[in-house]
Motif scaffolding. Sequence first.
Motif, PDB file in Angstrom:
ATOM      1  N   LYS A 147       5.450  -0.657 -10.127  1.00  0.00           N
ATOM      2  CA  LYS A 147       4.966  -0.962  -8.780  1.00  0.00           C
ATOM      3  C   LYS A 147       6.177  -1.211  -7.891  1.00  0.00           C
ATOM      4  O   LYS A 147       6.522  -2.346  -7.566  1.00  0.00           O
TER       5      LYS A 147
ATOM      6  N   HIS B  42       6.404   9.083  -5.250  1.00  0.00           N
ATOM      7  CA  HIS B  42       5.071   8.658  -4.816  1.00  0.00           C
ATOM      8  C   HIS B  42       4.041   9.560  -5.481  1.00  0.00           C
ATOM      9  O   HIS B  42       4.251  10.770  -5.600  1.00  0.00           O
TER      10      HIS B  42
ATOM     11  N   ASP C  64       6.692  -0.734  -4.815  1.00  0.00           N
ATOM     12  CA  ASP C  64       6.455  -1.268  -3.473  1.00  0.00           C
ATOM     13  C   ASP C  64       6.162  -2.762  -3.491  1.00  0.00           C
ATOM     14  O   ASP C  64       6.007  -3.371  -2.442  1.00  0.00           O
TER      15      ASP C  64
ATOM     16  N   LYS D 231       0.817  -1.215   0.000  1.00  0.00           N
ATOM     17  CA  LYS D 231       0.000   0.000   0.000  1.00  0.00           C
ATOM     18  C   LYS D 231       0.847   1.261   0.000  1.00  0.00           C
ATOM     19  O   LYS D 231       0.319   2.364  -0.170  1.00  0.00           O
ATOM     20  N   GLY D 232       2.148   1.110   0.216  1.00  0.00           N
ATOM     21  CA  GLY D 232       3.049   2.254   0.228  1.00  0.00           C
ATOM     22  C   GLY D 232       2.935   3.050   1.508  1.00  0.00           C
ATOM     23  O   GLY D 232       2.433   2.571   2.532  1.00  0.00           O
TER      24      GLY D 232
ATOM     25  N   THR E  41       1.045   5.055  -3.733  1.00  0.00           N
ATOM     26  CA  THR E  41       2.046   4.008  -3.916  1.00  0.00           C
ATOM     27  C   THR E  41       3.319   4.561  -4.542  1.00  0.00           C
ATOM     28  O   THR E  41       3.315   5.579  -5.223  1.00  0.00           O
TER      29      THR E  41
END
Length: 552
Positions: A546, A408, A548, A266-267, A273
């Motif tokens: 992605k 982000h 994360d 979920k960051g 994220t």
Amino acid sequence: MGAAVAIDGFGPGAQVPLMGTGGGTGATNALASAAYRDSPLDTIQQADNDLYKTTLKPGKWEKLFRPDLGEAFSRAVQVRLLGGGRKALIQSFGAEPQPVVEHCLAATHIRRRRDARLTLVTFVCGVLFLPGLLLWLGVIQLRRLAAGSENKRTSVVGTVLLWAAGIFTALVLLKLPFDGILPNYLRAMLVAPVIGWFLARRICDRSAVDLRERWTGLLSGSGAGPQVPKSVPQDPGEKSAEELRLNLEKLSAEQQSNIAFYAGPKGILGLGTRWGSWTLAEELVPVAGREIHDFRAWDVIRKIHDQLTLLERGSLKTGFPKPTVKHWVVSAVGEGADEVTRPEGDNIVHFQVKPHEIQRICNDQQFGAGNRHYLGVQFTLWDGNLVLTMMVTVTSLHHTLRIEVTGHALGPVHGLFTTKPKAKTKEVSKSVRFWETKEIQQPLLTTDDIVRLAVRAPLTWYPPVLEFLGGKMVLPEPFGLRHVWAGPLWKNRFMADDAIRMATPVLRAVHSATLKFLDEHNVDTERFTNRSLVLSGGIQEPGPKKADVYDA
């Protein structure tokens, strides 16, 4: 660092916008508009994303006592953000939670004034003539069940029921004797609920128009501010107003907190994220014939901080927005955590970690358990609908200095919150040219809506019972007003371009400050420079990933 928030005295103090709260009111107004909406409650689930889901709990008699979106949203937000035993909140970057809560309070006040009038009408025209009220409610309920049937014959039964009830009422009015209390009461028993229904319609229509005007005003930017009665105490004896004021100030203080939470895929909660990561890590080697001047990670971070504050000063007048640069303490929580706990202690004041503690974390907690320090540079764009954040962390392990920059992105508020109210229309055939159609205006509220509001009105003063009967909305956790209803960023080409373009100047400013600092401390920067050039070339064509989610 944010200024401390006063919690004594009377009347609202000056509000100082800090990181993530500037850049416009579009996102704030869009979220606040939900408090005034009369849409069906289940439409809120259209705004859910892959990470956060809104739960709708049904009631025992949901069809008769169900809330609409505005009623359920206002109640859920007030309980979650102002409740005495509430959990910690996630900051709403790009939006201000306090105006949203105030609009929820204002919408609730409007509805309670309406419900007070409806309760009076219900008592006079309904409770005093309860048998007639129950008779009409039974007819309406049967009609609703018949109208919801897919069988056309069954649907016709609903209309027949209403006609039969009307004929029966006319017969009672005309055929009963006019002398005596009982015959006259029977007449009044059948007529009073109908009169009450007409009065209730006028009250509900007037309230619906008011709510829709406020909804439209918020989204068009011309709406008046929320009117929250008794939100400012006039003397220490007004406990409810004082409690509300303290809760609103606590909400503002938590919004300005410099503590964030990392939750795996979920960051960093509230920031969106992580879509990109760039690392500059090389061995610290002294310049030939010299010794390295001792330094720590905090010394490097301070140099980078000073350089990032100058980002808006460019050679070309391109309108590059001024960034907000702030030191963050990030704490790790589990991916599936349903709540977060904000740290407390002598080093925390009004949800803010003190500067000396931030410096200690930056220098000492770089490996193993514990919180981590990040330097954040944030841009709030598109009237608050796009929040771009670059987080910089510096670590020094053995002889290796590592500077990591991560990107982000928090996307726009879901389109559900930006839709304006539409007039209710119905398409019918023209009387002469029957092959053509036209749209006719429909009432804002149907008969079922009026009955629902009138039945709910006496119970709105005790919401738990109303939620038991009609159902309620449960907000996703960990909750923050902004990130749980953020729409996709990368499907909007202009927003995606802004995110990608912003990464290059930030990364180069970080590298420039780092190389300059290392030169001043007699570090051979040849390897750092070569690595920086490689990263500078690679960021020419960055693509969102992605970052994360590790493929391991």
